[in-house]
Design an enzyme around this catalytic site. Structure first.
Site, PDB file in Angstrom:
ATOM      1  N   LYS A  55      28.161 -62.674  24.765  1.00  0.00           N
ATOM      2  CA  LYS A  55      27.070 -61.736  25.050  1.00  0.00           C
ATOM      3  C   LYS A  55      25.868 -61.957  24.134  1.00  0.00           C
ATOM      4  O   LYS A  55      24.741 -61.695  24.515  1.00  0.00           O
ATOM      5  CB  LYS A  55      27.610 -60.314  24.884  1.00  0.00           C
ATOM      6  N   ASP A  79      31.821 -51.746  30.928  1.00  0.00           N
ATOM      7  CA  ASP A  79      31.175 -51.921  29.635  1.00  0.00           C
ATOM      8  C   ASP A  79      31.452 -53.372  29.230  1.00  0.00           C
ATOM      9  O   ASP A  79      32.553 -53.699  28.783  1.00  0.00           O
ATOM     10  CB  ASP A  79      31.792 -50.926  28.642  1.00  0.00           C
ATOM     11  N   GLU A 139      23.622 -48.657  27.536  1.00  0.00           N
ATOM     12  CA  GLU A 139      24.863 -48.140  26.958  1.00  0.00           C
ATOM     13  C   GLU A 139      24.729 -46.716  26.405  1.00  0.00           C
ATOM     14  O   GLU A 139      25.605 -45.887  26.666  1.00  0.00           O
ATOM     15  CB  GLU A 139      25.367 -49.101  25.875  1.00  0.00           C
ATOM     16  N   ASP A 143      25.323 -45.726  18.009  1.00  0.00           N
ATOM     17  CA  ASP A 143      26.307 -46.623  18.639  1.00  0.00           C
ATOM     18  C   ASP A 143      26.574 -47.826  17.748  1.00  0.00           C
ATOM     19  O   ASP A 143      25.743 -48.726  17.630  1.00  0.00           O
ATOM     20  CB  ASP A 143      25.750 -47.053  19.999  1.00  0.00           C
TER      21      ASP A 143
END
Ligand code: AMP
Length: 494
Positions: free
Chosen positions: A68, A8, A146, A171
């Protein structure tokens, strides 16, 4: 048997899982922690990753966090002395570190990984993620969404009865909010729709606490420390600690000694105050409220009403916050479910898929099939700034589609058209992935020379475009190199 890492690669933190002794397992990093800050620091010719790098944030400018957010961004680099690094190069250092952790743990060389990405990462972002893996010496078996990973980790396939099951994955991580609607049917996961807000997460909650502390300092000491960068970084660390403790307790003492020196009295400023869960809830309520709209939007896109959702899976570290949990219960009127640790679920899901893919027999009950969707429409620019969609948003992938296009001017011998991604009917308002140029067309009246354009979207959401000159059957394949990607639509002379 060769192992596949489940990684992850998060905005704030990354996690690593492998399949061991018949079950998926999170591996602790070199500092004994189950998640690793996604921070890379360059110091005295050395590259450091994780907690020690995070500790450099306040003091070493050659330290990079949240890279990211820039994955796949054309021409984005960070600079250390004379050297420039792309986001995938920085990310590859995090991946190398995690690979090393796993190799130390198992004593084996590991060269395969499944790396997860937010469901609505575009083609550039996915390609950059895959590249980061390759730079770290890993063959990236899948770039996995994800939420799909979270649903796999929750064992949605084992916990539900037969038939089709609809899952909503909520999420909320450190930097982003994603909501996805998945459908699980006979072991096959299909992402029906995704939505979200890529600028909303736990970091924003920390900043609200920082703002609250700054206001307290102002009123107590009559001093404004908001422009003192070091103080602000310290406050952010303390804010995050306070936030986490408020997930378990209803109030938290914040004590920060020697924050600064009061210039008028020369006395050190020691901050001390109590933050209650109630005050914290008040601080974050507007931001949490902002997650409702994407939830509705995703349901709408999936053409599923809330009453047909069978499972709500919570994912991401910020779903540990009681206020967030209550909010989701309130807007869905449903019970919510967690994987044991919501910030570990994604890596666990990736490791489970890795095991399932390497188990070639396919007969095992662990066998998982995945059908993902493309999060944005893909198409090409046509006359008058039009956008011809070849692969619509939310199409299950892999997927291939072709269209026939023709010249718009007499004696036109070349068709040149931008390949773009987005939902606007105007090509210029979408995100440019590359340029397709088909030369050698016969000089004919407008509309008579034709080309065939084929979009091939693979299971990772990565696109290849082929253009065929119908006159001579020559095929032009567009290799969309990173350097060619413009992001913004270039202005055109004609
Ligand atoms: P993730 O991106 O899923 O790793 O989530 C990271 C975010 O979750 C960060 O903003 C963390 O501060 C936050 N987080 C982790 N643990 C907790 C907790 N116990 N309570 C509240 N937030 C948390």
């Amino acid at each position: 048997m060769s192992l596949t890492l489940g990684i992850d690669l998060g905005t704030t933190n990354s996690a690593l899982a492998i399949y061991e002794d018949g079950e998926p397992k999170i591996l602790e990093n070199k500092n004994g922690n189950r998640v690793t800050p996604s921070v890379v620091s360059f110091k005295d010719g050395e590259i450091i990753v994780g907690e020690p790098a995070k500790n450099q944030l306040a003091i070493n400018p050659n330290t990079f966090a949240s890279i990211k957010r820039h994955m796949g961004e054309p021409n984005y680099t960070v600079q250390v002395n004379e050297t420039k690094y792309s986001p995938e190069e920085i990310s590859s250092e995090i991946l190398k570190y995690l690979k090393e952790v796993a190799e130390q743990h198992t004593g084996e060389t590991i060269n395969k990984a499944i790396i997860t990405v937010p469901a609505y990462f575009n083609d550039d972002q996915r390609t950059a993620t895959k590249k980061a893996g390759e730079l770290a010496g890993l063959k990236v078996e899948r770039v996995l969404n994800e939420p799909t990973a979270a649903a796999i980790a929750f064992g949605a396939n084992k916990k539900t009865r037969s038939g089709s099951v609809n899952i909503l994955v909520y999420d909320l991580g450190g930097g982003t909010f994603d909501v996805s609607i998945l459908q699980l049917e006979e072991g096959i996961y299909e992402v029906l729709a995704t939505d979200g807000d890529n600028k909303l997460g736990g970091d924003d909650f920390d900043l609200l606490i920082v703002k609250w502390i700054n206001a307290q300092i102002k009123s107590e000491f009559n001093i404004d420390l908001t422009s003192d960068k070091r103080v602000q970084i310290r406050l952010k660390e303390e804010a995050e600690k306070a936030k986490k403790s408020l997930s378990a307790q209803t109030k938290c003492e914040i004590t920060i000694p020697f924050l600064s020196i009061n210039p008028s009295t020369n006395i050190p400023i020691n901050f001390e105050s109590t933050l209650t869960r109630e005050t914290f809830n008040d601080l974050i309520q507007d931001l949490v409220q902002r997650t409702e709209e994407p939830v509705k939007k995703a349901l709408e896109l999936a053409k599923i009403s809330l009453k047909d959702i069978d499972l709500i899976v919570m994912n991401g570290g910020s779903t540990r916050i009681p206020y967030v949990q209550d909010f989701v219960r309130k807007i869905t009127h449903k019970p919510i479910n967690f994987v044991v640790n919501p910030d570990e679920a994604v890596a666990i899901g990736a490791a489970i898929l890795g095991e399932s893919l390497s188990d070639m027999s396919g007969s095992d009950s662990n066998a998982i099939d995945l059908v993902d969707v493309t999060p944005m429409s893909l198409g090409i620019e046509i006359v008058n700034d039009g956008f011809s969609v070849l692969i619509p948003r939310n199409t299950p992938i892999p997927y291939t589609n072709s269209g026939i296009y023709h010249t718009t001017q007499d004696n036109q011998t070349m068709i040149s058209s931008h390949i773009a991604q987005g939902e606007s009917e105007k090509a210029s308002e979408n995100y440019v992935l590359g340029l397709l140029e088909i030369p050698g067309l016969p000089p004919l009246p407008a509309g008579q020379a034709q080309i065939e354009v084929t979009f091939i979207l693979d299971a990772n959401g990565i696109l290849t475009v082929k253009g065929k000159n119908m006159e001579n059957n020559n095929v032009v394949k567009v290799v969309i190199n990173k350097e060619d990607r413009m992001g913004k639509f270039p202005s055109r002379a004609n």
